[in-house]
Design a protein around this motif. Structure first.
Motif, mmCIF file in Angstrom:
data_model
loop_
_atom_site.group_PDB
_atom_site.id
_atom_site.type_symbol
_atom_site.label_atom_id
_atom_site.label_comp_id
_atom_site.label_asym_id
_atom_site.label_seq_id
_atom_site.Cartn_x
_atom_site.Cartn_y
_atom_site.Cartn_z
ATOM 1 N N GLY A 6 0.805 -1.344 0.092
ATOM 2 C CA GLY A 6 -0.066 -0.047 0.120
ATOM 3 C C GLY A 6 0.856 1.255 0.069
ATOM 4 O O GLY A 6 0.259 2.408 -0.320
ATOM 5 N N THR A 7 2.171 1.310 0.322
ATOM 6 C CA THR A 7 2.998 2.428 0.419
ATOM 7 C C THR A 7 3.548 2.803 -0.903
ATOM 8 O O THR A 7 4.149 3.638 -1.287
ATOM 9 C CB THR A 7 4.088 2.237 1.465
ATOM 10 N N ILE A 8 3.460 1.585 -2.081
ATOM 11 C CA ILE A 8 3.973 1.829 -3.286
ATOM 12 C C ILE A 8 3.192 2.683 -3.942
ATOM 13 O O ILE A 8 2.011 2.377 -4.285
ATOM 14 C CB ILE A 8 4.382 0.562 -4.062
ATOM 15 N N PRO A 9 3.658 4.060 -4.578
ATOM 16 C CA PRO A 9 2.838 4.971 -5.231
ATOM 17 C C PRO A 9 2.344 4.330 -6.613
ATOM 18 O O PRO A 9 3.013 3.517 -7.276
ATOM 19 C CB PRO A 9 3.758 5.951 -5.637
ATOM 20 N N GLU A 10 0.946 4.452 -6.414
ATOM 21 C CA GLU A 10 0.380 3.872 -7.991
ATOM 22 C C GLU A 10 1.011 4.538 -9.043
ATOM 23 O O GLU A 10 1.130 3.966 -10.030
ATOM 24 C CB GLU A 10 -1.198 4.120 -7.584
ATOM 25 N N GLU A 11 1.242 5.888 -8.856
ATOM 26 C CA GLU A 11 1.667 6.457 -10.096
ATOM 27 C C GLU A 11 3.197 5.993 -10.721
ATOM 28 O O GLU A 11 3.261 5.953 -11.890
ATOM 29 C CB GLU A 11 2.066 8.115 -9.967
ATOM 30 N N MET A 12 3.845 5.308 -9.710
ATOM 31 C CA MET A 12 5.131 4.708 -10.125
ATOM 32 C C MET A 12 4.687 3.509 -11.112
ATOM 33 O O MET A 12 5.292 3.371 -12.300
ATOM 34 C CB MET A 12 5.898 4.365 -8.941
ATOM 35 N N ILE A 13 3.794 2.751 -10.641
ATOM 36 C CA ILE A 13 3.409 1.650 -11.474
ATOM 37 C C ILE A 13 2.794 2.007 -12.832
ATOM 38 O O ILE A 13 3.182 1.370 -13.697
ATOM 39 C CB ILE A 13 2.460 0.809 -10.694
ATOM 40 N N GLU A 14 1.897 3.130 -12.811
ATOM 41 C CA GLU A 14 1.110 3.474 -13.721
ATOM 42 C C GLU A 14 2.268 4.011 -15.100
ATOM 43 O O GLU A 14 2.251 3.367 -16.157
ATOM 44 C CB GLU A 14 0.416 4.498 -13.695
ATOM 45 N N ALA A 15 3.302 4.646 -14.522
ATOM 46 C CA ALA A 15 4.221 5.189 -15.338
ATOM 47 C C ALA A 15 5.125 4.135 -15.987
ATOM 48 O O ALA A 15 5.324 4.161 -17.233
ATOM 49 C CB ALA A 15 5.025 6.054 -14.399
ATOM 50 N N ALA A 16 5.265 3.257 -15.382
ATOM 51 C CA ALA A 16 6.096 2.021 -15.755
ATOM 52 C C ALA A 16 5.257 1.111 -16.791
ATOM 53 O O ALA A 16 5.988 0.667 -18.007
ATOM 54 C CB ALA A 16 6.606 1.237 -14.727
ATOM 55 N N ARG A 17 4.011 1.122 -16.580
ATOM 56 C CA ARG A 17 3.194 0.410 -17.550
ATOM 57 C C ARG A 17 3.270 1.201 -18.873
ATOM 58 O O ARG A 17 3.171 0.890 -19.915
ATOM 59 C CB ARG A 17 1.779 0.052 -17.028
ATOM 60 N N VAL A 18 2.980 2.366 -18.529
ATOM 61 C CA VAL A 18 2.690 3.195 -19.852
ATOM 62 C C VAL A 18 3.937 3.265 -20.602
ATOM 63 O O VAL A 18 4.040 3.174 -22.123
ATOM 64 C CB VAL A 18 2.504 4.766 -19.511
ATOM 65 N N ASP A 19 5.091 3.211 -20.098
ATOM 66 C CA ASP A 19 6.395 2.731 -20.630
ATOM 67 C C ASP A 19 6.734 1.569 -21.486
ATOM 68 O O ASP A 19 7.689 1.144 -21.817
ATOM 69 C CB ASP A 19 7.764 3.191 -19.644
ATOM 70 N N GLY A 20 5.676 0.577 -21.110
ATOM 71 C CA GLY A 20 5.702 -0.693 -21.689
ATOM 72 C C GLY A 20 6.303 -2.011 -21.014
ATOM 73 O O GLY A 20 6.736 -2.749 -21.470
ATOM 74 N N ALA A 21 6.491 -1.594 -19.685
ATOM 75 C CA ALA A 21 7.096 -2.628 -19.019
ATOM 76 C C ALA A 21 6.290 -3.788 -18.680
ATOM 77 O O ALA A 21 5.026 -3.664 -18.758
ATOM 78 C CB ALA A 21 7.561 -2.090 -17.651
ATOM 79 N N SER A 22 6.533 -5.147 -18.759
ATOM 80 C CA SER A 22 5.550 -6.365 -18.541
ATOM 81 C C SER A 22 5.369 -6.287 -17.284
ATOM 82 O O SER A 22 6.036 -5.790 -16.148
ATOM 83 C CB SER A 22 6.226 -7.604 -19.114
ATOM 84 N N SER A 23 4.346 -7.122 -16.748
ATOM 85 C CA SER A 23 4.030 -7.332 -15.146
ATOM 86 C C SER A 23 5.297 -7.972 -14.551
ATOM 87 O O SER A 23 5.666 -7.560 -13.334
ATOM 88 C CB SER A 23 2.963 -8.379 -15.128
#
Lengths: 298, 424, 332
Positions: free
Chosen positions: C219-236
């Motif tokens: 819960g402390t990991i910022p959602e924005e960080m994950i979103e940004a990575a996904r936008v950049d095309g990173a796989s799960s």
């Protein structure tokens, strides 16, 4: 809910600590979502197996409650195990409440205060003292039984409920202090400074600023303390040996004879004793996670 | 205000306080009550919390209540740990200055340790001439320390009995009697295995089950004098007789049910009753378990003394002692007196499956096993049980258990003997 | 006025004194008593704190005692196995529940339920479950796993679990080849089969707690960080290994410390499941201390074993705390 790693102070109006509405229930759509759900269901089934064995054994007749039957449904479910176990244990369950409720509350309050001092009112040597208090958490209890008894006897507390409360308090303070120290570490310094500029004493800062924001931390600490104290056996056995004042775990142990055991009664007793802790977890589990969320984990 | 100058002396004070309190406090000295006024309560302490044992204890307390109505008995029993939990509670209660009025001990070494620690008082005045005459002198001697008697016995169990499943034994042409020797018995093992029968029943979820067996095997190989010599130094643990006993034990282990380390004694007796194995060496508490499992004496099962121990009786005696600082001394002594009466001895043994210590208790109404056992007790050579702590220190018994565990794990005879030699 | 201000400033720190005193008495006072006992002659019922000649003799006998050696080996194996298994279970459950689309609360509570039981109860139930005749071995037959194994030719699986005194993966020979003196060591270095059920039972009980810690950390990991990575095309997979797990490191370390404490003081569970086990296969130092003190009345030996356990625990905890303070000083 804050998305950053530090906690920001919510606006100063009625702050509810109720859990967020379950707005995310929906049917799984992608293969990945199905997979996640399936794995969880499988693991849940495996996790429940021991409970299944426990409850079905409790519902059997004494002759049938043997290990070789553990996978079958009880042929004629019988509540006799539960009634007998309750009859034997009810006084002891009351004794457990008398010990654990005050002990867990007291430990949490004092731990909160200690945690606040160690995290926000640092002084020279405070880290050292905190470490020394914390090492206390790691004592193997068997090692201290005899000196414990001698000390309690010298202070007139041996064999008494208050003596057991004091013992649980003494060995619970380190963890409670640790939990709150980490919790308050994420409380912004600015809040404290603002209150101090307004002329509040340190005590007032604690009671007026920190304490009202501590509910999640208290939930974590009370759950932790309640569980470990409720399920504790050794201290209960040694500090309060009088059968009339024994706590539930000790009484449950005495239901197993030295060489033969009536398993349906014992399993029923074990299930009954687990109920208070289970209820506590059931009602507060989402607060538990929120409490850890607010910083005691780091 | 410097915190260090406040905290340092505080630290020293606290540590000193703790050391002083824990080191100096202890059971209060010399307040052994001299009052002859009986009080109205009595606290007894044991580890008999369930089934036959609890019923037997109950028989004793009922007899006491009939004789002394108005005295409230508190039964402070603690289960578990093979008596270990009870010992922990007893030890801490004595350290904490709150002794039970009377607790279960064994005669012999355990009572001696309590005597050395100064926590029990003599009860010679409980023994009138009639009682003295009724108890075998070997028992009285064992309960006497420095001229005074310190315990009273509720009942006697036997530790060297071999129970056997009649059908399995007879259908394989085996004849067992009091004259069967150990070699004869071991000679039948192959015959049984060939017939697909597990020769020995074994239940050692607690090491106690194995200690009982090896105790009996030691007696079989050494005979009473040499065996007793193990405990006074006149026999070495490296004696070849000991080696023979351990080898017999290893043979038994190799030919027993494979799940023995998960079975309790009563479950192993159940196996015998169900015909899953042929022989079961145990104390005579197994008799009660066999009956509970539905087996019938002389129909489904029979019994002989462990081969090569006929005429010898490994005695396991349940006794009570009285605390030096008992709050209810008069009632505690009455308790000892009460459990020594003919009626109490009968009632106790009928429930527990043991036999009375007194030789003048009529045995009518007792099951045939106990009648036979009582006759044996009156005439056999009495040897004190090691596995139950009647002889040998608790420390030695612990080493015994550890050494047997090593053998169970595949260890050899030499290692066993070396371990016991260094422990004694 | 100045005094009153100084008093009110220092009052909170003074109010720490009760906790400090309690710690001094209950922890350091009692440890001192135990240390004195470990150096004494106290090996019978009567209290005897006279100094033993030579004073270290009890410790020498302790380390030479094969039972204690086995206990130390088993403790190490249990600690490593339990910590690894429980942390992995916690991570897996936490991540799955964090991502599941329904019934989060239900799953959370369900996986926490075992933590509410006492270790004694858990031990008894799992002892039944691992009975070689009637426990999980039956499932292997019923679920057809054994038929499959037989078809392959590997043979049916029917482990003895708690009744099996043997060890797997013994490394004595391998080590003996490299270090000849080790060849004569009596202690077998391997994994007792009987410890496996105990590790499983303990992990079952505490896995839910590790899950809760993971959920909190997630819960402390910022959602924005994950979103940004996904936008950049990173796989799960990349998101998990490069962002999530590294951010969970503080959580994992805290979990490990608390689990380490549970593991190093384990007693009730082992006693309820199997005691010392066949051939000491499940012996742990906690049982050793208890039996030495209260069955054999060798209090000096039990005390020495307790001190050894305490030192082992401190060796794990103190470095963690030192590291944690350094980080917090730098952070705050």
């Amino acid at each position: 809910m804050s998305k950053t790693a530090t906690m920001t102070l919510p606006p100063r109006r009625k702050r509810s600590t109720a859990p967020p509405k379950l707005r995310d229930w929906r049917a799984p759509r992608t293969a990945g979502e199905f997979f996640v759900l399936a794995v969880l269901v499988l693991m849940a089934a495996v996790t429940m197996v021991p409970f299944f064995v426990m409850i079905t054994s409790a519902l059997r007749t004494p002759a049938e409650a043997v290990p070789s039957n553990m996978w079958d449904w009880p042929t004629i479910p019988s509540g006799a195990g539960f009634t007998e176990a309750w009859g034997l244990l009810q006084n002891n369950v009351l004794n457990s409440f008398l010990v654990v409720v005050p002990a867990s509350l007291l430990t949490s309050f004092v731990g909160a205060f200690n945690g606040f001092v160690f995290s926000k009112l640092k002084f020279r040597g405070s880290n050292l003292i905190f470490t020394l208090i914390l090492i206390g958490m790691f004592i193997p209890y068997q090692a201290v039984l005899i000196p414990l008894v001698r000390f309690l006897s010298a202070t007139g507390l041996y064999g008494t409920i208050p003596g057991l409360i004091l013992t649980h308090f003494a060995y619970g303070i380190p963890i409670a202090t640790l939990i709150f120290r980490n919790y308050y570490a994420s409380l912004p310094k600015e809040l404290i400074e603002a209150a101090q500029i307004d002329g509040a004493t340190n005590i007032q800062v604690f009671t007026r600023v920190a304490l009202p924001l501590s509910v999640p931390g208290f939930i974590v600490s009370i759950l932790f303390q309640f569980t470990s104290q409720w399920n504790n056996f050794l201290f209960g056995l040694i500090v309060v040996p009088d059968p009339k004042m024994q706590v539930a775990t000790v009484a449950l142990n005495n239901m197993s004879g030295s060489l033969t055991v009536e398993w349906n009664v014992v399993m029923a007793g074990a299930a009954l004793i687990a109920i208070p802790t289970l209820v506590l977890y059931l009602t507060l589990s989402r607060y538990f996670v929120r409490g850890l969320l607010a910083g005691s984990v780091k | 205000m410097s915190h260090r100058t406040v905290l340092r002396p505080l630290a020293a004070m606290g540590a000193a306080l703790a050391l002083v309190l824990t080191g100096c406090s202890g059971p209060s000295e010399g307040t052994g009550s001299e009052t002859s006024e009986p009080t109205d309560s009595l606290e007894i302490f044991s580890w008999w919390t369930a089934s036959a044992e609890a019923a037997a204890l109950s028989a004793l307390t009922t007899e006491f209540e009939n004789t002394y109505p108005g005295v409230e008995i508190t039964n402070a029993a603690v289960a578990g740990g093979g008596g270990g939990n009870a010992r922990a509670v007893l030890q801490t209660r004595l350290q904490g200055g709150d002794p039970p009025d009377s607790w279960m001990a064994g005669p012999g070494e355990l009572a001696r340790q309590y005597y050395d620690a100064g926590v029990i008082q003599p009860v010679t005045d409980v023994y009138d001439d009639e009682l003295r005459a009724a108890i075998p002198s070997a028992v009285l001697d064992n309960m006497t320390i420095d001229g005074e008697i310190y315990s009273a016995a509720a009942g006697v169990g036997r530790g060297n009995v071999l129970f056997y499943n009649k059908e399995l034994v007879e259908s394989n042409g085996i004849e067992l009697s009091a004259n069967t020797g150990m070699d004869d018995l071991m000679g039948t093992v192959d015959r049984l295995k060939a017939a697909g029968v597990t020769p020995f029943c074994l239940g050692d979820a607690t090491i106690f089950g194995d200690q009982v067996i090896l105790d009996a095997l030691l007696l079989a190989s050494l005979g009473p004098d040499a065996r007793n010599g193990l405990f006074d130094g006149s026999t070495e643990w490296t004696d070849p007789g000991v080696a023979e006993a351990v080898e017999n034990y290893q043979t038994l282990l190799a030919n027993a049910n494979t799940d023995h380390s998960a079975l309790t004694s009563s479950e192993a007796a159940g196996y015998l009753a169900d015909g899953k194995c042929a022989y079961y060496i145990a104390g005579d508490w197994a008799y009660g378990y066999l009956k509970q499992a539905g087996a019938e004496d002389q129909v489904d099962f029979g019994y002989i003394p462990v081969p090569d121990t006929a005429g010898e009786y490994i005695a396991i005696i349940d006794t009570f002692v009285v605390a030096k600082d008992a709050a209810n001394v008069v009632n505690a002594k009455r308790w000892l007196q009460s459990l020594s009466t003919v009626e109490s001895q009968r009632a106790f043994s009928l429930e527990k499956g043991s036999i009375p210590v007194r030789t003048d208790v009529p045995m009518d109404g007792f099951p045939p096993y106990q009648v036979a056992a009582a006759k044996d007790f009156a005439q056999d050579t009495i040897v004190w049980g090691f596995s139950t702590g009647q002889i040998g220190t608790p420390s030695l018994l612990q080493s015994f258990g550890d050494a047997i565990t090593a053998v169970n794990g595949g260890g050899g005879v030499d290692a066993f003997q070396a371990a016991m030699a260094s422990a004694s | 006025m100045k005094f009153r201000a100084r008093l009110s400033n220092n009052l909170p720190r003074l109010l720490l004194i009760p906790s400090i005193l309690i710690s001094l008495v209950f922890v350091y006072g009692f440890i001192s008593f135990t240390v004195v006992a470990s150096l004494s002659n106290w090996d019978s019922f009567a209290l005897d704190l006279s100094l033993r000649e030579p004073w270290y003799q009890t410790y020498i006998e302790l380390f030479a005692n094969p039972r204690f050696q086995i206990g130390l080996r088993n403790q190490l194996i249990f600690t490593v196995g339990f910590l690894a298994l429980t942390t992995v279970i916690g991570l897996v459950l936490g991540i799955l529940i964090h991502n599941v689309v329904l019934a989060k609360g239900f799953f959370r509570t369900l996986f926490l339920a075992p933590y509410a039981l006492s270790f004694i109860v858990t031990g008894v139930v799992w002892r039944w479950l691992f009975n070689p005749e009637t426990g999980v071995n039956l499932l292997l037959d019923v679920l057809g796993i054994n038929s499959v194994l037989e078809a392959i030719g590997v043979g049916p699986l029917k482990p003895g679990w708690l009744t099996d005194p043997s060890l797997v993966l013994t490394v004595n020979d391998a080590l003996g080849a490299a270090f000849p003196p080790l060849r004569d060591m009596g202690l077998q270095l391997g994994i007792p089969v009987a410890m496996i059920p105990i590790i499983i039972a303990a992990s079952w009980q505490v896995g839910g707690f590790a899950m809760a810690m993971t959920l909190a950390g997630l819960g402390t990991i910022p959602e924005e960080m994950i979103e940004a990575a996904r936008v950049d095309g990173a796989s799960s997979w990349q998101i998990y290994t490069k962002i999530v797990i590294p951010n969970l490191t503080p959580t994992i370390v805290s979990t490990l410390v608390i689990l380490g404490w549970t593991s190093l003081t384990i007693f009730d569970l082992v006693v309820a499941m199997s005691g010392s086990g066949p051939g000491f296969a499940t012996e742990v130092p906690g049982i050793f201390v208890y039996e030495q003190s209260f069955r054999a009345f060798r209090f000096n030996s039990g005390a020495a074993a307790s001190i050894v356990m305490l030192i082992a625990v401190s060796a794990v905890v103190v470095p963690y705390l030192a590291r944690a303070y350094r980080n917090q000083e730098e952070g705050s």
